[in-house]
Design a protein around this motif. Structure first.
Motif, PDB file in Angstrom:
ATOM      1  N   GLY A 147       0.809  -1.209   0.000  1.00 42.18           N
ATOM      2  CA  GLY A 147       0.000   0.000   0.000  1.00 42.18           C
ATOM      3  C   GLY A 147       0.843   1.260   0.000  1.00 42.18           C
ATOM      4  O   GLY A 147       0.508   2.254  -0.669  1.00 42.18           O
ATOM      5  N   VAL A 148       1.962   1.240   0.733  1.00 39.63           N
ATOM      6  CA  VAL A 148       2.874   2.390   0.753  1.00 39.63           C
ATOM      7  C   VAL A 148       3.431   2.647  -0.643  1.00 39.63           C
ATOM      8  O   VAL A 148       3.484   3.793  -1.110  1.00 39.63           O
ATOM      9  CB  VAL A 148       4.021   2.145   1.760  1.00 39.63           C
ATOM     10  N   TRP A 149       3.860   1.556  -1.310  1.00 40.11           N
ATOM     11  CA  TRP A 149       4.338   1.751  -2.679  1.00 40.11           C
ATOM     12  C   TRP A 149       3.247   2.358  -3.556  1.00 40.11           C
ATOM     13  O   TRP A 149       3.505   3.298  -4.315  1.00 40.11           O
ATOM     14  CB  TRP A 149       4.798   0.425  -3.311  1.00 40.11           C
ATOM     15  N   ALA A 150       2.012   1.822  -3.472  1.00 42.26           N
ATOM     16  CA  ALA A 150       0.926   2.332  -4.310  1.00 42.26           C
ATOM     17  C   ALA A 150       0.727   3.826  -4.094  1.00 42.26           C
ATOM     18  O   ALA A 150       0.478   4.581  -5.048  1.00 42.26           O
ATOM     19  CB  ALA A 150      -0.367   1.569  -4.021  1.00 42.26           C
ATOM     20  N   ALA A 151       0.848   4.267  -2.841  1.00 43.87           N
ATOM     21  CA  ALA A 151       0.672   5.689  -2.538  1.00 43.87           C
ATOM     22  C   ALA A 151       1.767   6.541  -3.157  1.00 43.87           C
ATOM     23  O   ALA A 151       1.563   7.736  -3.422  1.00 43.87           O
ATOM     24  CB  ALA A 151       0.641   5.895  -1.022  1.00 43.87           C
ATOM     25  N   ASN A 152       2.925   5.942  -3.385  1.00 47.18           N
ATOM     26  CA  ASN A 152       4.076   6.676  -3.919  1.00 47.18           C
ATOM     27  C   ASN A 152       4.414   6.287  -5.357  1.00 47.18           C
ATOM     28  O   ASN A 152       5.433   6.717  -5.894  1.00 47.18           O
ATOM     29  CB  ASN A 152       5.296   6.429  -3.026  1.00 47.18           C
ATOM     30  N   ALA A 153       3.556   5.473  -5.981  1.00 41.72           N
ATOM     31  CA  ALA A 153       3.881   4.928  -7.303  1.00 41.72           C
ATOM     32  C   ALA A 153       4.085   6.013  -8.352  1.00 41.72           C
ATOM     33  O   ALA A 153       4.985   5.920  -9.190  1.00 41.72           O
ATOM     34  CB  ALA A 153       2.779   3.966  -7.745  1.00 41.72           C
ATOM     35  N   VAL A 154       3.263   7.054  -8.305  1.00 40.21           N
ATOM     36  CA  VAL A 154       3.375   8.112  -9.314  1.00 40.21           C
ATOM     37  C   VAL A 154       4.738   8.793  -9.239  1.00 40.21           C
ATOM     38  O   VAL A 154       5.350   9.123 -10.265  1.00 40.21           O
ATOM     39  CB  VAL A 154       2.244   9.134  -9.138  1.00 40.21           C
ATOM     40  N   SER A 155       5.255   8.951  -8.022  1.00 41.99           N
ATOM     41  CA  SER A 155       6.528   9.654  -7.839  1.00 41.99           C
ATOM     42  C   SER A 155       7.714   8.875  -8.386  1.00 41.99           C
ATOM     43  O   SER A 155       8.801   9.437  -8.551  1.00 41.99           O
ATOM     44  CB  SER A 155       6.753   9.968  -6.356  1.00 41.99           C
ATOM     45  N   THR A 156       7.544   7.578  -8.670  1.00 42.51           N
ATOM     46  CA  THR A 156       8.649   6.800  -9.224  1.00 42.51           C
ATOM     47  C   THR A 156       8.874   7.081 -10.706  1.00 42.51           C
ATOM     48  O   THR A 156       9.880   6.659 -11.267  1.00 42.51           O
ATOM     49  CB  THR A 156       8.407   5.288  -9.038  1.00 42.51           C
ATOM     50  N   GLY A 157       7.928   7.753 -11.333  1.00 39.65           N
ATOM     51  CA  GLY A 157       8.095   8.140 -12.725  1.00 39.65           C
ATOM     52  C   GLY A 157       7.541   7.165 -13.742  1.00 39.65           C
ATOM     53  O   GLY A 157       7.619   7.414 -14.948  1.00 39.65           O
ATOM     54  N   TYR A 158       6.958   6.066 -13.267  1.00 37.31           N
ATOM     55  CA  TYR A 158       6.443   5.049 -14.185  1.00 37.31           C
ATOM     56  C   TYR A 158       4.925   5.071 -14.334  1.00 37.31           C
ATOM     57  O   TYR A 158       4.408   4.647 -15.369  1.00 37.31           O
ATOM     58  CB  TYR A 158       6.835   3.652 -13.687  1.00 37.31           C
ATOM     59  N   ILE A 159       4.224   5.525 -13.320  1.00 34.44           N
ATOM     60  CA  ILE A 159       2.784   5.309 -13.216  1.00 34.44           C
ATOM     61  C   ILE A 159       2.020   6.621 -13.361  1.00 34.44           C
ATOM     62  O   ILE A 159       2.410   7.651 -12.793  1.00 34.44           O
ATOM     63  CB  ILE A 159       2.428   4.680 -11.846  1.00 34.44           C
ATOM     64  N   GLU A 160       0.916   6.584 -14.108  1.00 36.50           N
ATOM     65  CA  GLU A 160      -0.004   7.717 -14.164  1.00 36.50           C
ATOM     66  C   GLU A 160      -0.778   7.789 -12.842  1.00 36.50           C
ATOM     67  O   GLU A 160      -0.869   6.792 -12.110  1.00 36.50           O
ATOM     68  CB  GLU A 160      -0.998   7.538 -15.317  1.00 36.50           C
ATOM     69  N   PRO A 161      -1.338   8.948 -12.478  1.00 31.74           N
ATOM     70  CA  PRO A 161      -2.092   9.050 -11.228  1.00 31.74           C
ATOM     71  C   PRO A 161      -3.153   7.964 -11.097  1.00 31.74           C
ATOM     72  O   PRO A 161      -3.871   7.655 -12.056  1.00 31.74           O
ATOM     73  CB  PRO A 161      -2.724  10.449 -11.327  1.00 31.74           C
ATOM     74  N   LEU A 162      -3.231   7.375  -9.906  1.00 29.04           N
ATOM     75  CA  LEU A 162      -4.182   6.301  -9.666  1.00 29.04           C
ATOM     76  C   LEU A 162      -5.595   6.839  -9.539  1.00 29.04           C
ATOM     77  O   LEU A 162      -5.808   7.968  -9.078  1.00 29.04           O
ATOM     78  CB  LEU A 162      -3.804   5.548  -8.388  1.00 29.04           C
ATOM     79  N   GLN A 163      -6.553   6.009  -9.918  1.00 28.71           N
ATOM     80  CA  GLN A 163      -7.962   6.337  -9.787  1.00 28.71           C
ATOM     81  C   GLN A 163      -8.575   5.502  -8.657  1.00 28.71           C
ATOM     82  O   GLN A 163      -8.040   4.455  -8.295  1.00 28.71           O
ATOM     83  CB  GLN A 163      -8.683   6.044 -11.108  1.00 28.71           C
ATOM     84  N   PRO A 164      -9.714   5.943  -8.096  1.00 28.36           N
ATOM     85  CA  PRO A 164     -10.364   5.131  -7.053  1.00 28.36           C
ATOM     86  C   PRO A 164     -10.635   3.703  -7.493  1.00 28.36           C
ATOM     87  O   PRO A 164     -10.526   2.767  -6.690  1.00 28.36           O
ATOM     88  CB  PRO A 164     -11.665   5.900  -6.794  1.00 28.36           C
ATOM     89  N   SER A 165     -10.956   3.501  -8.755  1.00 30.70           N
ATOM     90  CA  SER A 165     -11.215   2.147  -9.246  1.00 30.70           C
ATOM     91  C   SER A 165      -9.959   1.285  -9.176  1.00 30.70           C
ATOM     92  O   SER A 165     -10.046   0.066  -8.974  1.00 30.70           O
ATOM     93  CB  SER A 165     -11.736   2.191 -10.676  1.00 30.70           C
ATOM     94  N   ASP A 166      -8.785   1.892  -9.346  1.00 30.57           N
ATOM     95  CA  ASP A 166      -7.535   1.145  -9.228  1.00 30.57           C
ATOM     96  C   ASP A 166      -7.358   0.620  -7.810  1.00 30.57           C
ATOM     97  O   ASP A 166      -7.028  -0.554  -7.595  1.00 30.57           O
ATOM     98  CB  ASP A 166      -6.345   2.035  -9.584  1.00 30.57           C
ATOM     99  N   VAL A 167      -7.570   1.508  -6.846  1.00 26.59           N
ATOM    100  CA  VAL A 167      -7.403   1.123  -5.444  1.00 26.59           C
ATOM    101  C   VAL A 167      -8.436   0.064  -5.065  1.00 26.59           C
ATOM    102  O   VAL A 167      -8.118  -0.910  -4.359  1.00 26.59           O
ATOM    103  CB  VAL A 167      -7.514   2.355  -4.533  1.00 26.59           C
TER     104      VAL A 167
END
Length: 307
Positions: free
Chosen positions: A227-247
């Motif tokens: 969950g911590v990674w998911a919260a920071n995934a966008v900052s790694t430069g690979y992932i577009e902003p997450l949507q509620p449906s993703d979570v």
């Protein structure tokens, strides 16, 4: 969840052994795995009996029991040339188009996060490869197959994944094949790698099972780290902003691998005394705690009585 099309992937962090027999080997000793299992006295978390870290791991995981009762699958050993398809996984656009390239993207993002974060906890991060295999494969922790489920092996510091596992979660256990749900599985296993680097696995060996056992606490912390990674995934430069449906997809996956849910799906009764990974509610709770806290400090599953 989608990848930034121009993100540059590093397929070297994933080894493609699909189509390889992987050699022989003894029975599988459960390392930090994803969907059920536990430790018994004698060998190590993720080591064969007599190896490395003291104490052993039970050989049969709950998901394997589910398969044995419901699918009759025994894995089997493949032979033939090793696929090298991952070499063409170069960009986020490739990850959006192909499942195996998505796995490369997940691994790259998760490891980018921990490479930056772990030094704040006083430890340098060491890269671990994910090994994709099909059928049966020999690992540092013994012979594994689809029934084993994804797992981290401290003996050789690799994450192992038969991608058919995603199909099983989707079609048989009520999970989902949505991208963040798959990423949660990968991030959970890398959570075990982080625990290994920090000494958490070595410090929390026990043959006990149950809702508050050391085994469950280890697994719930790995869920929280995911969950911590998911919260920071966008900052790694690979992932577009997450949507509620993703979570929500990740939470569906967490529910599908709860010990109580798997016991029910296997046709048995719910027996909390046998839990080794945590209930559906526990797994959902700790992934959410990591996602909302967005920091590894949110993941102390060892100091609380309320799991």
């Amino acid at each position: 969840m989608t990848f930034k099309p121009g993100a540059r992937l590093d397929p070297g962090e994933v080894r493609d052994e699909r189509g390889s027999s992987g050699g022989g080997g003894g029975g599988f000793s459960f390392p930090g795995g994803f969907g059920g299992g536990g430790r018994s006295q004698g060998g190590g978390i993720g080591t064969p009996a007599g190896g490395g870290i003291a104490g052993v791991v039970i050989l049969v995981v709950i998901i394997a029991v589910y398969f044995a009762l419901n699918s009759g699958s025994t894995g089997g050993t493949n032979s033939g040339p090793v696929s090298s398809d991952l070499a063409s996984c170069q960009t986020g656009a490739d990850a959006n188009a192909r499942e195996d390239c998505r796995i490369v993207g997940y691994v790259d993002s998760v490891q980018a996060y921990w490479t930056a974060e772990l030094p704040k906890l006083g430890k340098q991060y060491t890269l671990a490869q994910t090994v994709l295999f099909s059928g049966s494969y020999s690992t540092g922790c013994g012979q594994a197959d689809t029934n084993t489920g994804p797992f981290y092996c401290p003996e050789d510091k690799n994450v192992y994944l038969d991608t058919d596992f995603f199909n099983v979660l989707d079609t048989e256990l009520g999970g989902t094949s949505a991208p963040l749900a798959q990423a949660y599985v990968i991030a959970h296993e890398y959570g075990h790698h982080v625990q290994d680097l920090l000494g958490v696995l070595a410090q929390n060996q026990s043959s006990d099972t149950g809702p508050t056992s050391p085994s469950v606490r280890i697994e719930l912390q790995a869920d929280c780290y995911a969950g911590v990674w998911a919260a920071n995934a966008v900052s790694t430069g690979y992932i577009e902003p997450l949507q509620p449906s993703d979570v929500n997809a990740a939470l569906t996956e967490a529910k599908a691998v709860g010990d109580d849910w798997i016991q029910q799906q296997s046709g048995g009764t719910v027996n909390p005394d046998q839990w080794t990974h945590g209930s559906s509610d526990q797994r959902v709770h700790w992934f959410t705690a990591g996602y909302q806290g967005a920091d590894p400090s949110s993941c102390d599953t060892f100091s609380t009585n309320n799991l």
